[in-house]
Design an enzyme around this catalytic site. Structure first.
Site, PDB file in Angstrom:
ATOM      1  N   ASN A  87       0.817  -0.828   0.091  1.00  0.00           N
ATOM      2  CA  ASN A  87       0.100  -0.178   0.213  1.00  0.00           C
ATOM      3  C   ASN A  87       1.080   0.762   0.269  1.00  0.00           C
ATOM      4  O   ASN A  87       1.384   1.215   1.067  1.00  0.00           O
ATOM      5  CB  ASN A  87      -1.346  -0.282   1.288  1.00  0.00           C
ATOM      6  CG  ASN A  87      -1.592   1.130   1.544  1.00  0.00           C
ATOM      7  OD1 ASN A  87      -1.997   1.880   0.285  1.00  0.00           O
ATOM      8  ND2 ASN A  87      -2.597   2.123   2.318  1.00  0.00           N
ATOM      9  N   TRP A  88       1.016   2.149  -1.251  1.00  0.00           N
ATOM     10  CA  TRP A  88       2.080   3.396  -1.518  1.00  0.00           C
ATOM     11  C   TRP A  88       1.503   3.850  -0.461  1.00  0.00           C
ATOM     12  O   TRP A  88       2.135   5.107  -0.209  1.00  0.00           O
ATOM     13  CB  TRP A  88       1.991   3.305  -2.891  1.00  0.00           C
ATOM     14  CG  TRP A  88       2.935   2.636  -3.438  1.00  0.00           C
ATOM     15  CD1 TRP A  88       3.750   1.208  -3.452  1.00  0.00           C
ATOM     16  CD2 TRP A  88       3.821   2.897  -4.419  1.00  0.00           C
ATOM     17  NE1 TRP A  88       4.281   1.001  -4.039  1.00  0.00           N
ATOM     18  CE2 TRP A  88       4.325   2.019  -5.220  1.00  0.00           C
ATOM     19  CE3 TRP A  88       3.733   4.214  -5.345  1.00  0.00           C
ATOM     20  CZ2 TRP A  88       5.116   2.015  -6.017  1.00  0.00           C
ATOM     21  CZ3 TRP A  88       4.661   4.250  -6.250  1.00  0.00           C
ATOM     22  CH2 TRP A  88       4.813   2.594  -7.395  1.00  0.00           C
ATOM     23  N   HIS A  90      -9.486   0.997   5.383  1.00  0.00           N
ATOM     24  CA  HIS A  90      -8.219   1.261   6.606  1.00  0.00           C
ATOM     25  C   HIS A  90      -7.999   2.334   7.919  1.00  0.00           C
ATOM     26  O   HIS A  90      -9.008   3.017   7.318  1.00  0.00           O
ATOM     27  CB  HIS A  90      -6.984   1.797   5.460  1.00  0.00           C
ATOM     28  CG  HIS A  90      -5.447   1.979   5.749  1.00  0.00           C
ATOM     29  ND1 HIS A  90      -5.289   2.848   6.638  1.00  0.00           N
ATOM     30  CD2 HIS A  90      -4.686   0.966   5.188  1.00  0.00           C
ATOM     31  CE1 HIS A  90      -3.816   2.358   6.435  1.00  0.00           C
ATOM     32  NE2 HIS A  90      -3.467   1.384   6.125  1.00  0.00           N
ATOM     33  N   SER A 121       3.873  -2.140   9.968  1.00  0.00           N
ATOM     34  CA  SER A 121       5.826  -2.101  10.049  1.00  0.00           C
ATOM     35  C   SER A 121       6.095  -3.624   9.533  1.00  0.00           C
ATOM     36  O   SER A 121       7.076  -3.707  10.332  1.00  0.00           O
ATOM     37  CB  SER A 121       5.926  -1.959  11.871  1.00  0.00           C
ATOM     38  OG  SER A 121       5.693  -0.341  12.211  1.00  0.00           O
ATOM     39  N   GLU A 164      -3.973  -4.930  11.879  1.00  0.00           N
ATOM     40  CA  GLU A 164      -3.778  -4.098  11.282  1.00  0.00           C
ATOM     41  C   GLU A 164      -3.481  -3.611  12.574  1.00  0.00           C
ATOM     42  O   GLU A 164      -4.508  -2.808  12.733  1.00  0.00           O
ATOM     43  CB  GLU A 164      -3.789  -3.157  10.315  1.00  0.00           C
ATOM     44  CG  GLU A 164      -4.980  -2.659   9.664  1.00  0.00           C
ATOM     45  CD  GLU A 164      -5.065  -1.298   9.139  1.00  0.00           C
ATOM     46  OE1 GLU A 164      -4.440  -0.590   8.409  1.00  0.00           O
ATOM     47  OE2 GLU A 164      -5.659  -0.883   8.827  1.00  0.00           O
ATOM     48  N   GLY A 188       3.031  -1.413   4.566  1.00  0.00           N
ATOM     49  CA  GLY A 188       3.133   0.210   4.114  1.00  0.00           C
ATOM     50  C   GLY A 188       4.317   0.946   3.635  1.00  0.00           C
ATOM     51  O   GLY A 188       4.703   0.289   2.036  1.00  0.00           O
ATOM     52  N   GLY A 189       5.091   1.713   4.010  1.00  0.00           N
ATOM     53  CA  GLY A 189       6.345   1.839   3.849  1.00  0.00           C
ATOM     54  C   GLY A 189       7.679   1.189   2.619  1.00  0.00           C
ATOM     55  O   GLY A 189       8.204   1.248   2.296  1.00  0.00           O
ATOM     56  N   GLY A 213       3.573   2.790  11.050  1.00  0.00           N
ATOM     57  CA  GLY A 213       4.340   3.400  10.399  1.00  0.00           C
ATOM     58  C   GLY A 213       4.998   4.064  11.534  1.00  0.00           C
ATOM     59  O   GLY A 213       5.845   4.726  12.204  1.00  0.00           O
TER      60      GLY A 213
END
EC number: 5.3.1.1
Length: 254
Positions: free
Chosen positions: A12-13, A99, A214, A169, A235-236, A175
């Site tokens: 997921n950008w 989300h 994370s 999540e 994510g990141g 994050g």
């Protein structure tokens, strides 16, 4: 994990990525080789502005393309909204709904999430429904209750292994660099599986449950080895193809 539940690693950008980022999409397509294809599905969800260009670059690679959200209505006067049909038209096959950032920041309710699931189904998209507790809810001992409620109230009748993916999540881990222990993850994923069984019977055993929060190359192997973890929502670490592919490669074969 039963052999019928094929591992899914989804990226997921979020609100990241410009046209220059399409180079990462190309690298992802090139890196999804035979060994990875044999053991897992790979999905990337860039921002809506890049979907059509990403679809062109992913064509024939086997990497799946997803959207980050869809509007519950099929069309109409919804300024800024993107419908499930628009996503499909852009080449998308899956869509993230519910989300935590949308549940929290935009006050999206379980009822709205359910409406989005139905909208996705109308156009043949696979919804990835996100559930998870906040730090406050976790500290109050409410994690199981919160996740149970979200699963019960966000899912319509008719969920099957082929039309639903769940992503757990923990909001406090997204994050932040913090991750729950494998035992904590196993507990919540087991709870989700039990709730799915209570709603959908034996069909629930085929529904994939992803972990998100994370996820990185250095913890992927441990997290993906936990019972009832059928993949990851990243994510990141999905923004760079090298990191995202490293997570996929670290995922144990089933």
């Amino acid at each position: 994990m039963p052999a019928s539940r094929r591992v899914l690693i989804a990226g997921n950008w979020k609100m990241n990525g410009l046209k220059s980022s399409l180079a990462e999409i190309e690298a992802l397509a090139a890196g999804y080789d035979g060994d990875l294809k044999a053991k897992l599905d790979l999905l990337v969800c860039p921002p809506a502005t890049l979907l059509i260009s990403a679809a062109e670059r992913l064509a024939g690679s086997g990497v799946q393309l997803g959207g980050q959200n869809c509007h519950p209505a099929p069309a109409g006067a919804h300024t800024g909204g993107i419908s499930a049909e628009m996503l499909k038209d852009a080449g998308v096959t899956s869509v993230i709904v519910g989300h935590s950032e949308r549940r929290t920041n935009l006050s999206e309710s379980d009822a709205v999430v359910m409406a989005k699931v139905k909208a996705a189904w109308c156009f043949g998209l696979l919804p990835i429904v996100c559930v998870g507790e906040t730090a406050e809810e976790r500290d109050a001992g409410e994690a199981v209750g919160v996740v149970t409620r979200q699963v019960h109230q966000s899912l319509p009748e008719g969920c099957t292994a082929s039309n639903l993916v769940i992503a757990y999540e923990p909001v406090w881990a997204i994050g932040t660099g913090r991750t729950p222990t494998p035992e904590d993850v196993a507990n919540i994923h087991g709870t989700i599986r039990s709730v799915l069984r209570s709603q959908f019977g034996a069909e629930a055993d085929g529904i994939r449950i992803l972990y998100g929060g994370s996820v990185k190359p250095d913890n992927a192997a441990t997290l993906m080895a936990v019972a009832d973890v059928d993949g990851a929502l990243v994510g990141g670490a999905s923004l760079k193809a090298a990191d995202f592919l490293a997570i996929a490669r670290a995922t144990p074969a089933r």
